[in-house]
Scaffold this motif. Structure first.
Motif, PDB file in Angstrom:
ATOM      1  N   ALA A 192      -4.168   3.775  -8.727  1.00 35.44           N
ATOM      2  CA  ALA A 192      -4.539   2.398  -8.373  1.00 35.44           C
ATOM      3  C   ALA A 192      -4.675   1.543  -9.632  1.00 35.44           C
ATOM      4  O   ALA A 192      -4.159   0.430  -9.710  1.00 35.44           O
ATOM      5  CB  ALA A 192      -5.851   2.393  -7.586  1.00 35.44           C
ATOM      6  N   CYS A 195      -1.234   8.548  -0.253  1.00 34.41           N
ATOM      7  CA  CYS A 195      -1.308   9.406  -1.448  1.00 34.41           C
ATOM      8  C   CYS A 195      -0.573  10.717  -1.193  1.00 34.41           C
ATOM      9  O   CYS A 195      -1.167  11.768  -0.942  1.00 34.41           O
ATOM     10  CB  CYS A 195      -2.760   9.630  -1.861  1.00 34.41           C
ATOM     11  SG  CYS A 195      -3.482   8.116  -2.531  1.00 34.41           S
ATOM     12  N   ASP A 243       0.847  -1.197   0.000  1.00 29.19           N
ATOM     13  CA  ASP A 243       0.000   0.000   0.000  1.00 29.19           C
ATOM     14  C   ASP A 243       0.882   1.247   0.000  1.00 29.19           C
ATOM     15  O   ASP A 243       2.095   1.175   0.189  1.00 29.19           O
ATOM     16  CB  ASP A 243      -0.945   0.022   1.200  1.00 29.19           C
ATOM     17  CG  ASP A 243      -0.234   0.303   2.510  1.00 29.19           C
ATOM     18  OD1 ASP A 243       0.859  -0.241   2.706  1.00 29.19           O
ATOM     19  OD2 ASP A 243      -0.762   1.073   3.327  1.00 29.19           O
ATOM     20  N   PRO A 287      -5.714   9.414  -7.181  1.00 31.59           N
ATOM     21  CA  PRO A 287      -5.710   8.075  -6.555  1.00 31.59           C
ATOM     22  C   PRO A 287      -6.287   6.946  -7.405  1.00 31.59           C
ATOM     23  O   PRO A 287      -5.692   5.877  -7.521  1.00 31.59           O
ATOM     24  CB  PRO A 287      -6.522   8.291  -5.280  1.00 31.59           C
ATOM     25  CG  PRO A 287      -6.301   9.721  -4.931  1.00 31.59           C
ATOM     26  CD  PRO A 287      -6.233  10.441  -6.238  1.00 31.59           C
ATOM     27  N   GLU A 288      -7.446   7.200  -8.024  1.00 27.20           N
ATOM     28  CA  GLU A 288      -8.074   6.112  -8.800  1.00 27.20           C
ATOM     29  C   GLU A 288      -7.186   5.723  -9.986  1.00 27.20           C
ATOM     30  O   GLU A 288      -7.017   4.542 -10.298  1.00 27.20           O
ATOM     31  CB  GLU A 288      -9.460   6.549  -9.308  1.00 27.20           C
ATOM     32  CG  GLU A 288     -10.468   6.896  -8.227  1.00 27.20           C
ATOM     33  CD  GLU A 288     -10.922   5.687  -7.410  1.00 27.20           C
ATOM     34  OE1 GLU A 288     -11.559   5.855  -6.365  1.00 27.20           O
ATOM     35  OE2 GLU A 288     -10.589   4.543  -7.819  1.00 27.20           O
ATOM     36  N   ILE A 333      -3.738   4.052  -1.255  1.00 27.18           N
ATOM     37  CA  ILE A 333      -3.881   3.051  -2.321  1.00 27.18           C
ATOM     38  C   ILE A 333      -3.418   1.718  -1.762  1.00 27.18           C
ATOM     39  O   ILE A 333      -2.384   1.679  -1.070  1.00 27.18           O
ATOM     40  CB  ILE A 333      -3.046   3.451  -3.554  1.00 27.18           C
ATOM     41  CG1 ILE A 333      -3.655   4.722  -4.171  1.00 27.18           C
ATOM     42  CG2 ILE A 333      -3.027   2.332  -4.596  1.00 27.18           C
ATOM     43  CD1 ILE A 333      -2.738   5.475  -5.079  1.00 27.18           C
ATOM     44  N   ALA A 340      -8.135   2.453  -4.534  1.00 28.83           N
ATOM     45  CA  ALA A 340      -7.885   3.712  -3.816  1.00 28.83           C
ATOM     46  C   ALA A 340      -9.055   3.956  -2.880  1.00 28.83           C
ATOM     47  O   ALA A 340     -10.195   3.580  -3.168  1.00 28.83           O
ATOM     48  CB  ALA A 340      -7.763   4.871  -4.800  1.00 28.83           C
TER      49      ALA A 340
END
Ligand code: 6PG
Length: 251
Positions: free
Chosen positions: A116, A75, A72, A112-113, A184, A173
């Motif tokens: 990920a 962010c 992990d 973030p998305e 993430i 995320a």
């Protein structure tokens, strides 16, 4: 079923964890010519990584065949003191002769998305899994290292997050309220496909949660560390005595 190893103190836990990683690397390289390793973040693994970078251990691993991932990431940019990548880079990655392209950093500085999604793409590429295939990788990571928070989270699988019970995506995320930040995280889908998953837990403040996770009935959503149940791989808990204080270990 988890295998539990209890070490007298944090120093012996660190040495035991480093030895385990060296053994896992040798086994993986004998098996398929490389070692794919997902590092844990937080404070507990830091001395383990530092030990691996030490003169005694560094020569025990053929780093040219090691592929580094992260379970992990916060962010934040890679130079932010909260970055798990920065911690690993400082104590290990800048000291071990790992080919830079074999270090797969989660781009915590990006949206973030997207970060990920991109990270899952990189994982799929290295593990040789089709981008569109559903479910876990057919050949998982060789070793996933995990820590555990005193609320039962692991990686960035925090209580109540959808990622804890995800069944398709390998990386997600999420905004983590208790940490007041986006994170993430690998999901149980890819973690549970690993050949070996090892929790490293140290200190008395974790003892009650260790007991709840190892002996309690709660569901993973409440205690995400319970979502870690390798499908066919080995699950090990490396604990120091204070962290194991509430366990009844049959001798
Ligand atoms: C993180 C870690 C997290 C960590 C636990 C335990 O990004 O913080 O992935 O899951 O392993 O919070 O952290 P400590 O080892 O610092 O207690």
């Amino acid at each position: 079923m988890a295998n539990i190893s209890v070490f007298p103190d944090s120093e012996s836990l660190v040495a035991g964890a480093a030895d385990l990683i060296i053994r896992s690397a040798a086994q993986a390289m004998a098996r398929h010519g490389r070692f794919t390793l997902a590092l844990a973040g937080g404070d507990t693994p830091r001395p383990v990584y530092a030990r691996l970078a030490g003169a005694d251990c560094l020569k025990e691993i053929d780093w040219s065949r090691v592929f580094i991932f992260f379970g992990d990431e916060r962010c934040v940019p890679p130079y932010d003191p909260r970055s798990n990548y920065l911690m690993a880079r400082t104590v290990l990655l800048d000291k071990a002769p790992i080919p830079r392209p074999n270090i797969y950093r989660i781009h915590g500085e990006e949206e973030p998305e997207k970060a990920a999604k991109d990270y899952e793409g990189a994982l799929r590429h290295v593990l040789g899994e089709d981008a569109l295939s559903d479910g876990p990788p057919s050949v998982g990571l060789d070793l996933v290292l995990l820590g555990m928070g005193d609320n039962g989270h692991t990686a960035s699988l925090f209580p109540g997050l959808a990622a804890v019970t995800e069944t398709k995506r390998w990386v997600m995320a999420a905004y983590v309220e208790v940490a007041s930040m986006w994170r993430i995280t690998m999901t149980p889908v890819v973690i549970n496909a690993a050949r070996q998953v090892v929790f490293l837990v140290s200190g008395a403040k974790k003892a009650h949660m260790v007991k709840r996770v190892l002996d309690g009935p709660s569901e993973p959503v409440v205690l995400p560390a319970r979502a870690v149940r390798p499908a066919s791989g080995e699950l090990l808990w490396l604990l120091d005595k204070p962290a194991a204080a509430e366990l009844r270990i049959d001798s």
